[in-house]
Design a protein around this motif. Structure first.
Motif, PDB file in Angstrom:
ATOM      1  N   TYR A 166       0.850  -1.186   0.000  1.00 44.67           N
ATOM      2  CA  TYR A 166       0.000   0.000   0.000  1.00 44.67           C
ATOM      3  C   TYR A 166       0.886   1.236   0.000  1.00 44.67           C
ATOM      4  CZ  TYR A 166      -3.848  -3.112   1.193  1.00 44.67           C
ATOM      5  OH  TYR A 166      -4.775  -4.108   1.180  1.00 44.67           O
ATOM      6  N   SER A 167       0.454   2.270  -0.703  1.00 47.00           N
ATOM      7  CA  SER A 167       1.217   3.513  -0.760  1.00 47.00           C
ATOM      8  C   SER A 167       0.710   4.479   0.314  1.00 47.00           C
ATOM      9  CB  SER A 167       1.094   4.145  -2.141  1.00 47.00           C
ATOM     10  OG  SER A 167      -0.257   4.453  -2.407  1.00 47.00           O
ATOM     11  N   GLU A 168       1.393   5.595   0.432  1.00 52.63           N
ATOM     12  CA  GLU A 168       1.037   6.597   1.436  1.00 52.63           C
ATOM     13  C   GLU A 168      -0.395   7.075   1.232  1.00 52.63           C
ATOM     14  OE1 GLU A 168       2.651  10.878   3.147  1.00 52.63           O
ATOM     15  OE2 GLU A 168       3.778   9.831   1.609  1.00 52.63           O
ATOM     16  N   GLY A 169      -1.138   7.150   2.327  1.00 55.82           N
ATOM     17  CA  GLY A 169      -2.525   7.601   2.274  1.00 55.82           C
ATOM     18  C   GLY A 169      -3.537   6.483   2.149  1.00 55.82           C
ATOM     19  N   SER A 228     -13.065  -2.659  14.104  1.00 57.47           N
ATOM     20  CA  SER A 228     -13.749  -1.402  14.418  1.00 57.47           C
ATOM     21  C   SER A 228     -12.860  -0.167  14.241  1.00 57.47           C
ATOM     22  CB  SER A 228     -14.257  -1.449  15.857  1.00 57.47           C
ATOM     23  OG  SER A 228     -13.165  -1.575  16.742  1.00 57.47           O
ATOM     24  N   PHE A 229     -11.639  -0.339  13.740  1.00 57.50           N
ATOM     25  CA  PHE A 229     -10.776   0.832  13.568  1.00 57.50           C
ATOM     26  C   PHE A 229     -10.196   0.873  12.169  1.00 57.50           C
ATOM     27  CE2 PHE A 229      -8.311  -2.518  15.565  1.00 57.50           C
ATOM     28  CZ  PHE A 229      -7.176  -2.580  14.803  1.00 57.50           C
ATOM     29  N   THR A 230      -9.721   2.054  11.804  1.00 57.88           N
ATOM     30  CA  THR A 230      -9.158   2.289  10.477  1.00 57.88           C
ATOM     31  C   THR A 230      -7.677   2.608  10.602  1.00 57.88           C
ATOM     32  OG1 THR A 230     -11.268   3.186   9.742  1.00 57.88           O
ATOM     33  CG2 THR A 230      -9.352   3.686   8.394  1.00 57.88           C
ATOM     34  N   LEU A 231      -6.875   2.018   9.721  1.00 49.85           N
ATOM     35  CA  LEU A 231      -5.446   2.303   9.661  1.00 49.85           C
ATOM     36  C   LEU A 231      -5.141   3.118   8.412  1.00 49.85           C
ATOM     37  CD1 LEU A 231      -3.906  -1.169  10.578  1.00 49.85           C
ATOM     38  CD2 LEU A 231      -4.177   0.806  12.066  1.00 49.85           C
ATOM     39  N   VAL A 232      -4.165   4.003   8.541  1.00 53.37           N
ATOM     40  CA  VAL A 232      -3.718   4.827   7.417  1.00 53.37           C
ATOM     41  C   VAL A 232      -2.226   4.609   7.238  1.00 53.37           C
ATOM     42  CG1 VAL A 232      -3.443   7.173   6.558  1.00 53.37           C
ATOM     43  CG2 VAL A 232      -5.434   6.586   7.906  1.00 53.37           C
ATOM     44  N   CYS A 233      -1.797   4.435   6.003  1.00 54.55           N
ATOM     45  CA  CYS A 233      -0.369   4.331   5.696  1.00 54.55           C
ATOM     46  C   CYS A 233       0.173   5.761   5.665  1.00 54.55           C
ATOM     47  CB  CYS A 233      -0.178   3.640   4.352  1.00 54.55           C
ATOM     48  SG  CYS A 233       1.539   3.429   3.884  1.00 54.55           S
ATOM     49  N   ALA A 234       1.010   6.087   6.652  1.00 57.08           N
ATOM     50  CA  ALA A 234       1.493   7.462   6.801  1.00 57.08           C
ATOM     51  C   ALA A 234       2.955   7.455   7.215  1.00 57.08           C
ATOM     52  CB  ALA A 234       0.642   8.202   7.832  1.00 57.08           C
ATOM     53  N   PRO A 235       3.660   8.592   7.028  1.00 60.68           N
ATOM     54  CA  PRO A 235       5.064   8.665   7.432  1.00 60.68           C
ATOM     55  C   PRO A 235       5.219   8.550   8.949  1.00 60.68           C
ATOM     56  CG  PRO A 235       4.397  10.674   6.270  1.00 60.68           C
ATOM     57  CD  PRO A 235       3.207   9.808   6.386  1.00 60.68           C
ATOM     58  N   SER A 236       6.266   7.858   9.378  1.00 62.60           N
ATOM     59  CA  SER A 236       6.500   7.708  10.809  1.00 62.60           C
ATOM     60  C   SER A 236       6.942   9.031  11.432  1.00 62.60           C
ATOM     61  CB  SER A 236       7.535   6.621  11.084  1.00 62.60           C
ATOM     62  OG  SER A 236       8.766   6.958  10.483  1.00 62.60           O
ATOM     63  N   ASN A 237       7.592   9.867  10.653  1.00 64.48           N
ATOM     64  CA  ASN A 237       8.008  11.180  11.133  1.00 64.48           C
ATOM     65  C   ASN A 237       7.559  12.206  10.094  1.00 64.48           C
ATOM     66  OD1 ASN A 237       9.224  13.426  12.196  1.00 64.48           O
ATOM     67  ND2 ASN A 237      11.213  12.455  12.502  1.00 64.48           N
ATOM     68  N   PRO A 238       6.441  12.900  10.321  1.00 61.00           N
ATOM     69  CA  PRO A 238       5.894  13.789   9.290  1.00 61.00           C
ATOM     70  C   PRO A 238       6.769  14.999   8.985  1.00 61.00           C
ATOM     71  CG  PRO A 238       4.639  13.980  11.327  1.00 61.00           C
ATOM     72  CD  PRO A 238       5.626  12.862  11.528  1.00 61.00           C
ATOM     73  N   GLN A 239       7.758  15.307   9.841  1.00 61.94           N
ATOM     74  CA  GLN A 239       8.626  16.453   9.583  1.00 61.94           C
ATOM     75  C   GLN A 239       9.668  16.166   8.507  1.00 61.94           C
ATOM     76  OE1 GLN A 239       8.051  15.404  12.788  1.00 61.94           O
ATOM     77  NE2 GLN A 239       6.650  17.026  13.378  1.00 61.94           N
ATOM     78  N   HIS A 240       9.892  14.884   8.203  1.00 61.61           N
ATOM     79  CA  HIS A 240      10.891  14.515   7.187  1.00 61.61           C
ATOM     80  C   HIS A 240      10.200  14.022   5.921  1.00 61.61           C
ATOM     81  CE1 HIS A 240      13.335  13.828  10.983  1.00 61.61           C
ATOM     82  NE2 HIS A 240      13.920  14.851  10.371  1.00 61.61           N
ATOM     83  N   ASN A 241      10.682  14.486   4.775  1.00 59.29           N
ATOM     84  CA  ASN A 241      10.084  14.090   3.494  1.00 59.29           C
ATOM     85  C   ASN A 241      10.327  12.626   3.153  1.00 59.29           C
ATOM     86  OD1 ASN A 241       9.144  16.655   3.086  1.00 59.29           O
ATOM     87  ND2 ASN A 241      10.871  17.285   1.812  1.00 59.29           N
ATOM     88  N   ASN A 242      11.459  12.077   3.559  1.00 59.61           N
ATOM     89  CA  ASN A 242      11.801  10.712   3.183  1.00 59.61           C
ATOM     90  C   ASN A 242      11.626   9.723   4.333  1.00 59.61           C
ATOM     91  OD1 ASN A 242      13.882  11.648   4.714  1.00 59.61           O
ATOM     92  ND2 ASN A 242      15.523  10.894   3.390  1.00 59.61           N
ATOM     93  N   SER A 243      10.753  10.028   5.272  1.00 55.95           N
ATOM     94  CA  SER A 243      10.503   9.163   6.419  1.00 55.95           C
ATOM     95  C   SER A 243       9.829   7.867   5.964  1.00 55.95           C
ATOM     96  CB  SER A 243       9.609   9.895   7.419  1.00 55.95           C
ATOM     97  OG  SER A 243       9.346   9.085   8.519  1.00 55.95           O
ATOM     98  N   LYS A 244      10.162   6.764   6.623  1.00 54.67           N
ATOM     99  CA  LYS A 244       9.540   5.493   6.240  1.00 54.67           C
ATOM    100  C   LYS A 244       8.057   5.510   6.598  1.00 54.67           C
ATOM    101  CE  LYS A 244      10.159   2.609  10.279  1.00 54.67           C
ATOM    102  NZ  LYS A 244      10.523   1.307  10.733  1.00 54.67           N
ATOM    103  N   LEU A 245       7.273   4.714   5.883  1.00 50.09           N
ATOM    104  CA  LEU A 245       5.829   4.674   6.088  1.00 50.09           C
ATOM    105  C   LEU A 245       5.469   3.581   7.081  1.00 50.09           C
ATOM    106  CD1 LEU A 245       4.619   5.075   2.399  1.00 50.09           C
ATOM    107  CD2 LEU A 245       4.819   6.833   4.144  1.00 50.09           C
TER     108      LEU A 245
END
Length: 96
Positions: free
Chosen positions: A46-49, A56-73
């Protein structure tokens, strides 16, 4: 006697056709290098977003550190308002 041998030959022939299938996984080296750019769930990429509903819950593929552009998902939970819930950061230790 011939009928007996013929009957045995017919009953054994389907079992002799059973073959063991070997499977090999093909690893793409670019995938291994860029493994931080995707999230995995149920053997699917899955790609980002991307959103995945689990019970009963939803998961989102998101950066582990949103301050960095190349942070792992990583997979992050959404709260009831739709905000990302980041894991609590560990407390830092100070040495004087």
């Amino acid at each position: 006697m011939v009928l007996f041998i013929f009957t045995i030959a017919l009953t054994l022939s389907p079992s002799s056709d059973a073959k063991t299938v070997k499977t090999y996984s093909i690893i793409d080296t670019n995938e291994v290098i860029n493994a931080g750019n995707i999230c995995w769930y149920d053997n699917k990429r899955y790609s980002e977003g991307a959103l995945v509903q689990i019970h009963s819950f939803t998961l989102v593929c998101a950066p582990s550190n949103p301050q960095h552009n190349n942070s792992k998902l990583i997979w992050l939970k959404l709260d009831k308002k739709g905000n990302l819930v980041y894991p609590a950061k560990p407390k830092t230790i100070r040495v004087n």
